[in-house]
Design a protein around this motif. Sequence first.
Motif, PDB file in Angstrom:
ATOM      1  N   VAL A 261      20.296  31.094  -8.188  1.00  0.00           N
ATOM      2  CA  VAL A 261      20.818  32.413  -8.534  1.00  0.00           C
ATOM      3  C   VAL A 261      22.006  32.771  -7.644  1.00  0.00           C
ATOM      4  O   VAL A 261      22.115  32.312  -6.498  1.00  0.00           O
ATOM      5  CB  VAL A 261      19.719  33.492  -8.416  1.00  0.00           C
TER       6      VAL A 261
ATOM      7  N   THR B 256      21.605  35.803 -12.654  1.00  0.00           N
ATOM      8  CA  THR B 256      21.334  37.090 -12.024  1.00  0.00           C
ATOM      9  C   THR B 256      19.842  37.334 -11.936  1.00  0.00           C
ATOM     10  O   THR B 256      19.126  37.302 -12.941  1.00  0.00           O
ATOM     11  CB  THR B 256      22.001  38.231 -12.811  1.00  0.00           C
ATOM     12  N   TYR B 257      19.385  37.564 -10.719  1.00  0.00           N
ATOM     13  CA  TYR B 257      17.978  37.812 -10.408  1.00  0.00           C
ATOM     14  C   TYR B 257      17.731  39.323 -10.436  1.00  0.00           C
ATOM     15  O   TYR B 257      18.356  40.072  -9.690  1.00  0.00           O
ATOM     16  CB  TYR B 257      17.681  37.242  -9.020  1.00  0.00           C
TER      17      TYR B 257
ATOM     18  N   GLY C  15      20.803  40.590 -16.713  1.00  0.00           N
ATOM     19  CA  GLY C  15      19.795  39.855 -15.966  1.00  0.00           C
ATOM     20  C   GLY C  15      19.409  38.560 -16.654  1.00  0.00           C
ATOM     21  O   GLY C  15      19.438  38.458 -17.884  1.00  0.00           O
TER      22      GLY C  15
ATOM     23  N   GLN D 232      23.583  36.279  -8.117  1.00  0.00           N
ATOM     24  CA  GLN D 232      23.704  37.729  -8.072  1.00  0.00           C
ATOM     25  C   GLN D 232      22.321  38.360  -8.258  1.00  0.00           C
ATOM     26  O   GLN D 232      21.367  37.683  -8.650  1.00  0.00           O
ATOM     27  CB  GLN D 232      24.649  38.232  -9.177  1.00  0.00           C
ATOM     28  N   PHE D 233      22.228  39.655  -7.958  1.00  0.00           N
ATOM     29  CA  PHE D 233      20.950  40.335  -8.191  1.00  0.00           C
ATOM     30  C   PHE D 233      21.171  41.756  -8.686  1.00  0.00           C
ATOM     31  O   PHE D 233      22.230  42.362  -8.470  1.00  0.00           O
ATOM     32  CB  PHE D 233      20.074  40.343  -6.935  1.00  0.00           C
ATOM     33  N   LEU D 234      20.150  42.274  -9.366  1.00  0.00           N
ATOM     34  CA  LEU D 234      20.037  43.686  -9.716  1.00  0.00           C
ATOM     35  C   LEU D 234      18.772  44.202  -9.037  1.00  0.00           C
ATOM     36  O   LEU D 234      17.704  43.593  -9.162  1.00  0.00           O
ATOM     37  CB  LEU D 234      19.917  43.867 -11.236  1.00  0.00           C
TER      38      LEU D 234
END
Length: 260
Positions: A100, A154-155, A177, A102-104
């Motif tokens: 991964v 995106t995690y 996501g 990026q993250f939200l």
Amino acid sequence: MAKKAIIGGTGVYDAQRLKNNEQQTMETPFGKTVYTLGEYGGDTVVFLPRHGEGHHLPPHQVPYRANLYALRELGVTEIYATAAVGSVHKNLPPGSLVVVDQFLDFTKSRPVTFFEDGNPVTHVDMTDPFCGRLRKKLAKSAAEQSLPIVYGGTYVCTEGPRFETSAEIRMFDRMGGDVVGMTAVPEVVLAKELGMCYASVAMVTNYCSGITGDVLTHQEVLDVMSENVHRIRDLFFHTLLAPDPDESCTCRTAAHAMNA
């Protein structure tokens, strides 16, 4: 001192690969953490079970600050983490490995920073939250082992310990996501605050709620993890021995204190 660390859950660790391995405990200002020190390839490596001994801590009660503080005290500068995740997309089936990038963040009640006293106020650059340099090392190691991975994704981090509703999964999909888990945040943020490089390989253990219509069980997650965890373990150990790429990163200078 140890430069490299692996953070993960039950099954990722293989103490038999480490020479002179020894479990230790450290008291920190943020609580106690337990880890194993050992030697691999001539280097000292730290193994840290994110959920504690016996995987007894749910995601929202993991002592994230204690864990990261202890790694920093041990001299760690590179962290390789793993987590079980659900897939938002049918083309990302159980068993997939995702590096991964990026993250939200949809967590709600966790301590999220070391910078709480405002002396001075400090902000952290999260343009590249999961260290690009380490991600490239993982990708190269995977290619050398002919191990299929998905490079980039995106995690979405939720609070847990409940699974998400179908409506939430539809929302995450529309927001970009790819996988959903419960542990990447604040772990990756705290690592960045302390100037440590952090990369994560997410293992897809199931489709998220509403994707297939089936009811998700915790046993399904455990079964897929058991069948595939050796691939992450092999990937991490291979990467520990890999030379650094020519590219640099900005992880060590990501935290910026604001002058009064």
